[in-house]
Design a protein around this motif. Structure first.
Motif, PDB file in Angstrom:
ATOM      1  N   LEU A 196      15.511 -25.703   7.511  1.00 21.49           N
ATOM      2  CA  LEU A 196      15.811 -25.514   8.933  1.00 21.49           C
ATOM      3  C   LEU A 196      14.925 -26.398   9.802  1.00 21.49           C
ATOM      4  O   LEU A 196      15.382 -26.962  10.808  1.00 21.49           O
ATOM      5  N   ALA A 197      13.648 -26.539   9.415  1.00 23.27           N
ATOM      6  CA  ALA A 197      12.731 -27.385  10.185  1.00 23.27           C
ATOM      7  C   ALA A 197      13.171 -28.847  10.132  1.00 23.27           C
ATOM      8  O   ALA A 197      13.153 -29.551  11.155  1.00 23.27           O
ATOM      9  N   PHE A 198      13.588 -29.306   8.951  1.00 27.47           N
ATOM     10  CA  PHE A 198      14.012 -30.699   8.800  1.00 27.47           C
ATOM     11  C   PHE A 198      15.306 -30.960   9.571  1.00 27.47           C
ATOM     12  O   PHE A 198      15.451 -31.999  10.229  1.00 27.47           O
ATOM     13  N   GLU A 199      16.238 -30.013   9.507  1.00 30.57           N
ATOM     14  CA  GLU A 199      17.515 -30.180  10.212  1.00 30.57           C
ATOM     15  C   GLU A 199      17.320 -30.206  11.725  1.00 30.57           C
ATOM     16  O   GLU A 199      18.080 -30.859  12.442  1.00 30.57           O
ATOM     17  N   ALA A 200      16.313 -29.485  12.201  1.00 31.87           N
ATOM     18  CA  ALA A 200      16.075 -29.410  13.648  1.00 31.87           C
ATOM     19  C   ALA A 200      15.361 -30.637  14.200  1.00 31.87           C
ATOM     20  O   ALA A 200      15.313 -30.837  15.419  1.00 31.87           O
ATOM     21  N   MET A 201      14.825 -31.485  13.327  1.00 29.97           N
ATOM     22  CA  MET A 201      14.071 -32.649  13.776  1.00 29.97           C
ATOM     23  C   MET A 201      15.003 -33.760  14.253  1.00 29.97           C
ATOM     24  O   MET A 201      16.056 -34.005  13.661  1.00 29.97           O
ATOM     25  N   SER A 202      14.613 -34.429  15.305  1.00 32.12           N
ATOM     26  CA  SER A 202      15.360 -35.602  15.780  1.00 32.12           C
ATOM     27  C   SER A 202      15.027 -36.798  14.901  1.00 32.12           C
ATOM     28  O   SER A 202      14.087 -36.757  14.098  1.00 32.12           O
ATOM     29  N   GLY A 241      14.653 -35.823   2.777  1.00 29.88           N
ATOM     30  CA  GLY A 241      15.804 -34.925   2.882  1.00 29.88           C
ATOM     31  C   GLY A 241      16.287 -34.441   1.532  1.00 29.88           C
ATOM     32  O   GLY A 241      16.656 -33.272   1.367  1.00 29.88           O
ATOM     33  N   LYS A 242      16.276 -35.350   0.546  1.00 32.27           N
ATOM     34  CA  LYS A 242      16.729 -34.981  -0.801  1.00 32.27           C
ATOM     35  C   LYS A 242      15.770 -33.978  -1.434  1.00 32.27           C
ATOM     36  O   LYS A 242      16.197 -32.996  -2.059  1.00 32.27           O
ATOM     37  N   PRO A 244      -0.375 -21.731   3.429  1.00 30.57           N
ATOM     38  CA  PRO A 244       0.572 -22.849   3.439  1.00 30.57           C
ATOM     39  C   PRO A 244       0.120 -23.935   4.413  1.00 30.57           C
ATOM     40  O   PRO A 244      -0.170 -23.652   5.580  1.00 30.57           O
ATOM     41  N   LEU A 245       0.021 -25.166   3.954  1.00 30.09           N
ATOM     42  CA  LEU A 245      -0.291 -26.281   4.846  1.00 30.09           C
ATOM     43  C   LEU A 245       1.026 -26.906   5.285  1.00 30.09           C
ATOM     44  O   LEU A 245       1.800 -27.384   4.462  1.00 30.09           O
ATOM     45  N   LYS A 246       1.257 -26.879   6.590  1.00 32.39           N
ATOM     46  CA  LYS A 246       2.539 -27.327   7.121  1.00 32.39           C
ATOM     47  C   LYS A 246       2.360 -28.487   8.096  1.00 32.39           C
ATOM     48  O   LYS A 246       1.373 -28.551   8.831  1.00 32.39           O
ATOM     49  N   THR A 247       3.344 -29.377   8.079  1.00 26.02           N
ATOM     50  CA  THR A 247       3.432 -30.445   9.062  1.00 26.02           C
ATOM     51  C   THR A 247       4.873 -30.497   9.552  1.00 26.02           C
ATOM     52  O   THR A 247       5.796 -30.530   8.729  1.00 26.02           O
ATOM     53  N   PHE A 248       5.075 -30.434  10.852  1.00 21.70           N
ATOM     54  CA  PHE A 248       6.418 -30.368  11.427  1.00 21.70           C
ATOM     55  C   PHE A 248       7.185 -29.154  10.893  1.00 21.70           C
ATOM     56  O   PHE A 248       8.409 -29.192  10.755  1.00 21.70           O
ATOM     57  N   GLY A 249       6.469 -28.084  10.555  1.00 20.54           N
ATOM     58  CA  GLY A 249       7.120 -26.871  10.065  1.00 20.54           C
ATOM     59  C   GLY A 249       7.497 -26.902   8.604  1.00 20.54           C
ATOM     60  O   GLY A 249       8.095 -25.951   8.093  1.00 20.54           O
ATOM     61  N   ILE A 250       7.152 -27.982   7.901  1.00 22.54           N
ATOM     62  CA  ILE A 250       7.518 -28.131   6.493  1.00 22.54           C
ATOM     63  C   ILE A 250       6.276 -27.947   5.631  1.00 22.54           C
ATOM     64  O   ILE A 250       5.249 -28.597   5.850  1.00 22.54           O
TER      65      ILE A 250
END
Length: 402
Positions: A242-248, A217-218, A297-303
């Motif tokens: 936004l992707a990180f904030e949307a994750m449970s 998160g940081k 871009p290589l993404k995992t969970f939208g990040i």
């Protein structure tokens, strides 16, 4: 009569001299400003010293320049260390020094005659957040540990000789390069408490560290605040946030597991998308040979945790409706997120061709890194791109843990 003429003549001369004097000598409130005849940036340590002549400190500019304001007598600054950042010479041949405290707060300008000049500070020329375990080991050269920055940078202070830290485990959190010559490592103890900075030649790599949700998160928060420093566009940094904030919480915990397992990372890496492009070349409707750089871009969970640059050189037809020749391809690692530990990357093979009026490329790369069970394992990535004559396109990625 003659005497009267002489008196009138003398009076006229006196009057003219007085008028000329009024013109030549600036009147009160209209004194001419000094001008700067030369200027240079500097970076040295300094002390304010006591002198026979009283020197003052001014803010905004040296004395008698526009906006210059008196701060204080220079003797009030004796006893502390400062950083000189600029020198100027004014038209009365006085040299003035602009200086800051060691926390980087500007103080003002003072005549150089009140300054005792010290050694030049090192300049940080590169910086990278890292995350790996390390030990400090004996070397033929004696290395020291410093607080608040590498040796001879503003605010740096000697902590101890490196021998005081032998046979202990630490975690490296940052690396910086000074003067494009030496690399320094900032490290913390097992509780996360900052220990200091040491030359990388005294450091032995001990393997990958773990990562927490708070640390991810940081990194994402810092990336949004300073996208260029993190190798991201503003849009990418925002998408990461936004992707990180949307994750449970469950999804975030899964992300930790994925980053710690090359096989899971291979599975969860998004396999396709649109290429991120540089601005289009000039004369977009004319036939020509173009160099086009696009990013995968290589993404995992939208990040986004990594970006590969694909630089293609191709020739189009007269109306730039299709690619008629693929000339060359260059693949390189453009960005690696601090979220992901990277030990090494290597381009194994790359080739290009024309198909359906498009520039087609294939790049095979190896990536070595990660957390936990990664150890020295490698992930093979095969990157394919399809670029049209206008320089837009798509990509696909297949990844496999070796």
């Amino acid at each position: 009569m003659v005497n009267r003429k002489k008196l009138l003549k003398k009076g006229f001369i006196v009057l003219m001299v007085a008028l000329l004097t009024l013109v030549v000598i600036p009147q009160k409130g209209e004194a001419a400003y000094s001008t700067i005849t030369s200027s240079k940036n500097v970076n040295y340590s300094m002390d304010i010293v006591k002198t026979d002549i009283k020197y003052n400190v001014f803010k905004n500019a040296p004395y008698n320049l526009p906006n210059s304001t008196l701060v204080s007598d220079s003797v009030n600054f004796i006893g502390s260390k400062y950083q000189a950042v600029k020198e100027v010479v004014t038209d009365n041949s006085r040299t003035w020094v602009n200086f800051k405290d060691l926390n980087g707060t500007e103080i003002g300008w003072v005549d150089k005659n009140a300054v005792k000049q010290g050694a030049n500070f090192r300049t940080v020329t590169a910086s990278e957040n890292v995350n790996y375990y390390m030990e400090i080991v004996p070397t033929e050269i004696r290395y020291n540990v410093y607080s608040s920055g590498p040796h001879n940078t503003p605010n740096s202070a000697l902590v101890n000789n490196s021998s005081a830290y032998f046979k202990q485990k630490f975690r490296a959190v940052k690396e910086v390069e000074t003067d494009s010559e030496r690399t320094w490592v900032n490290f913390v103890d097992s509780t996360g408490q900052d220990v200091g900075w040491i030359d990388v030649n005294a450091v032995q790599f001990e393997g990958s560290a773990s990562i927490t949700i708070a640390e991810i998160g940081k990194y994402i928060e810092d990336g949004e605040a300073n996208p260029l420093e993190f190798g991201l566009t503003e849009q990418e940094a925002l998408e990461n946030k936004l992707a990180f904030e949307a994750m449970s919480d469950k999804e975030r915990a899964s992300m930790i597991s994925v980053l710690s397992d090359p096989e899971l990372l291979s599975i969860y890496t998004e396999s396709e998308g649109e290429l991120l492009e540089d601005p289009s070349p000039a004369n977009p409707l004319l036939r020509g040979t173009y160099n086009k750089t696009l990013y995968v871009p290589l993404k995992t969970f939208g990040i986004t945790w990594m970006k590969w640059g694909i630089r293609g050189n191709y020739t189009t037809d007269a109306n730039r409706t299709k690619v008629i020749k693929a000339n060359s391809i260059k693949t390189y690692l453009d960005y690696k997120s601090p979220i992901f530990i990277l030990y090494s990357s290597k381009v194994l093979d790359e080739y290009c061709s024309v198909s359906g009026g498009k520039f087609i490329s294939t790049s095979k790369v190896n990536v070595q890194g990660g957390y936990g069970v990664w150890g020295m394992q490698v992930m093979r990535q095969t990157i394919k791109t399809s670029i049209n004559a206008k320089g837009k396109g798509t990509y696909s990625v297949t990844a496999k843990a070796l």
